[in-house]
Write an enzyme that holds these catalytic residues in place. Structure first.
Site, PDB file in Angstrom:
ATOM      1  N   HIS A  98      55.290 -13.229  11.707  1.00 50.45           N
ATOM      2  CA  HIS A  98      54.093 -13.827  12.318  1.00 50.45           C
ATOM      3  C   HIS A  98      54.411 -14.450  13.670  1.00 50.45           C
ATOM      4  O   HIS A  98      54.523 -15.657  13.792  1.00 50.45           O
ATOM      5  CB  HIS A  98      53.514 -14.867  11.350  1.00 50.45           C
ATOM      6  CG  HIS A  98      52.259 -15.531  11.817  1.00 50.45           C
ATOM      7  ND1 HIS A  98      51.317 -14.916  12.625  1.00 50.45           N
ATOM      8  CD2 HIS A  98      51.774 -16.780  11.565  1.00 50.45           C
ATOM      9  CE1 HIS A  98      50.322 -15.765  12.858  1.00 50.45           C
ATOM     10  NE2 HIS A  98      50.576 -16.900  12.228  1.00 50.45           N
ATOM     11  N   CYS A 124      46.558 -19.154  15.801  1.00 54.95           N
ATOM     12  CA  CYS A 124      47.092 -17.915  15.214  1.00 54.95           C
ATOM     13  C   CYS A 124      46.118 -16.748  15.345  1.00 54.95           C
ATOM     14  O   CYS A 124      46.467 -15.619  15.000  1.00 54.95           O
ATOM     15  CB  CYS A 124      47.441 -18.148  13.745  1.00 54.95           C
ATOM     16  SG  CYS A 124      48.068 -19.803  13.428  1.00 54.95           S
TER      17      CYS A 124
END
Lengths: 388, 138
Positions: A334, A84
């Protein structure tokens, strides 16, 4: 050491775009950033591209050349992968390259395409950010890792699900005016508390959504900006990165994120700023507890005391230190490989004054971005400042 | 099934009740497979027996799983402290459906932080093996 200035920023709307290819998404974000910068494509020296699970999600590896051509760039292109934090490290390497004088113009950003997959397959893809032998085979998921950290935090420092629900509710409020956000609607604390469990003590509204999207940032050197009359009022004055053991169980502490603490120390040191100098922050709230631990690692609150910040209003739009005015990962969305670039885009706009939430921070001159990979085995922190 | 050298021998040992950590002369412990101590880089690693039981340090009830665990949800994953190292495993012999009713999500709960557990190994339907924890009757 030279300065890396931000000449232009671009995003796609974040959300569920199952029919849009990765190359389509990144082309849009790159075009927006290049147009915002007013820099000719021919002057771009390098593309740093972040992506986490494209080989699983789109059956497409070797994405950097593909994205360079999609963006109309003829320059060396490299894909960066740190789960991420993929775009965060892509940005960091762009900053370092421009500072060193090796390049005058670097485009950095990222893309992730996720929503066309089944939830179980997204869960499996995201779980590859954890240790396969020591964690994934023991049922570890991405939400599970943060559930383990949240319960460890409650046990060590106290805190309640209500404290976490306030983080979610605040970030949803912030997302409402943001045209790029996935969820532009309010979520009450009561609604968050009554959502179904995902990985206890975390429930659905503690978790960021599954998101498609892309981000891009054009970095230029001081000398290039001066020579070509490029308006680039925001610069990256500090950049730091931290690495920790991949498996959560192998860390010194389960309720803190030392990799982010180390990244922040480096970034603050380079920028010669202290946590109390920070006017606005974008942090990696993949789960509500992650925002709490991030703000503590950034020194915005003492360790063990960040849990009540949202409940007390300290991190709200008109609080002492607004956190995630974009809506955060929670409400803005996200797209894993794009998030680290997206945070830079949002902060740049907040500092330039052209963000829909800029009015909440009219005098902001220093911002900090915090991007994390997995259960924070990787962390990247950047300090952004208004320089002229 | 293809074995993972180092790791699968360690799982075999855990299954036999003879789990160990790799310890370096400087007192750092870690889990295999490993060439060097991750803390200091020393290569002189020796096997040190783990205690028969560890204590739960944190846990989570997972309601959304990967395809490999999809038909097992909800299940409990825990991190347990075995002194020199921590192990991560699935807790068996507890009721994951126990739904906490308080703000802390801790009362009642399928297991509690501090509870003793023993480590074992289960073979999964996909051929993988999973480290499991069984609560120790006190």
């Amino acid at each position: 050491m030279g300065t890396a200035r931000i000449a232009g920023v671009g995003l796609t709307p974040f959300g569920s775009h199952p029919d849009r290819t990765g190359r389509d998404l990144f082309a849009e974000a790159a075009a927006a950033a290049i147009a915002d910068a007013g820099v000719p494509r021919a002057n771009v020296d390098a593309l740093n591209y972040g992506n986490f699970m494209g080989s699983l999600a789109e059956r497409q590896g070797h994405q950097a050349p593909l994205m360079a051509e999609a963006a109309g760039l003829s320059c060396p292109a490299t894909r960066y992968e740190e789960a991420c934090a993929s775009a965060g490290v892509a940005v960091r390497e762009a900053v370092r390259t421009v500072r060193s004088g090796e390049a005058d113009v670097v485009v950095a950003g990222g893309m992730e395409r996720m929503s066309h997959l089944e939830t179980a397959d997204v869960t499996a893809g995201l779980a590859t950010a954890a240790d396969d032998l020591l964690e994934v085979r023991s049922g570890m998921t991405f939400p599970g890792a943060y559930g383990l950290m949240a319960r460890a935090y409650f046990d060590r420092f106290g805190g309640t699900r209500t404290d976490l629900a306030h983080v979610a509710s605040k970030n949803h409020d912030h997302a409402i005016p943001n045209e790029y956000a996935q969820f532009r609607r309010a979520v009450s604390v009561e609604e968050a508390l009554s959502a179904p469990p995902v990985a206890t003590p975390l429930h659905l509204f503690d978790a960021c959504p599954i998101t498609d999207g892309a981000s891009a940032v054009v970095f230029v050197s001081d000398s290039y900006a001066a020579a070509h009359d490029v308006e680039a009022p925001v610069a990256v004055s500090g950049s730091g990165q931290g690495t920790d053991r991949l498996a959560l169980g192998d860390r010194d502490r389960l309720a803190e994120t030392p990799a982010a603490t180390r990244a922040a120390e480096t970034a603050y040191g380079e920028a010669s700023v202290e946590p109390e100098d920070v006017d606005v922050a974008e942090v990696h709230d993949c789960f509500t507890i992650a925002e709490v631990m991030a703000t503590e690692s950034l020194g915005l609150f003492p360790v063990g005391e960040g849990i009540t910040a949202a409940r007390e209003g300290a991190t709200a739009a008109d609080g002492a230190i607004p956190v995630n005015l974009s809506g955060g990962l929670k409400a803005k969305g996200h797209p894993v490989g794009a998030t680290g670039g997206s945070q830079i885009v949002e902060l740049t706009r907040l500092l330039r004054g052209d963000h829909p939430n800029s009015d909440h921070v009219p005098d902001a001159s220093i911002g900090v971005a915090h991007n994390a990979g997995g259960s924070v085995a990787t962390a990247v922190v950047h300090v952004l400042e208004v320089v002229a | 099934m293809v074995r993972n050298t180092g790791y699968d021998e360690w799982l075999d040992a855990v299954a036999d009740g003879e789990g160990y950590a790799l310890t370096c002369p400087n007192g750092h412990a870690s889990l295999p497979p490993r060439h060097v101590c991750p803390d200091c880089g020393v290569t002189d690693l020796s096997e040190t027996a783990l205690p028969s039981a560890g204590t739960v340090e944190t846990f989570t009830v997972v309601h959304v799983g990967t395809p490999a665990f999809a038909d097992e949800t909800p299940y409990v994953t825990a991190i347990a402290d075995f002194g020199s190292v921590r192990l991560t495993g699935v807790v068996r012999g507890v009721d994951p459906e126990t739904e906490a009713d308080d703000e802390q999500q801790t009362n009642p709960e399928p297991i509690a932080i501090g509870d003793p557990v023993e480590a074992g190994v289960e073979r999964r339907s996909n051929g993988d093996r999973t480290l499991v924890f069984d609560p120790v009757e006190e």
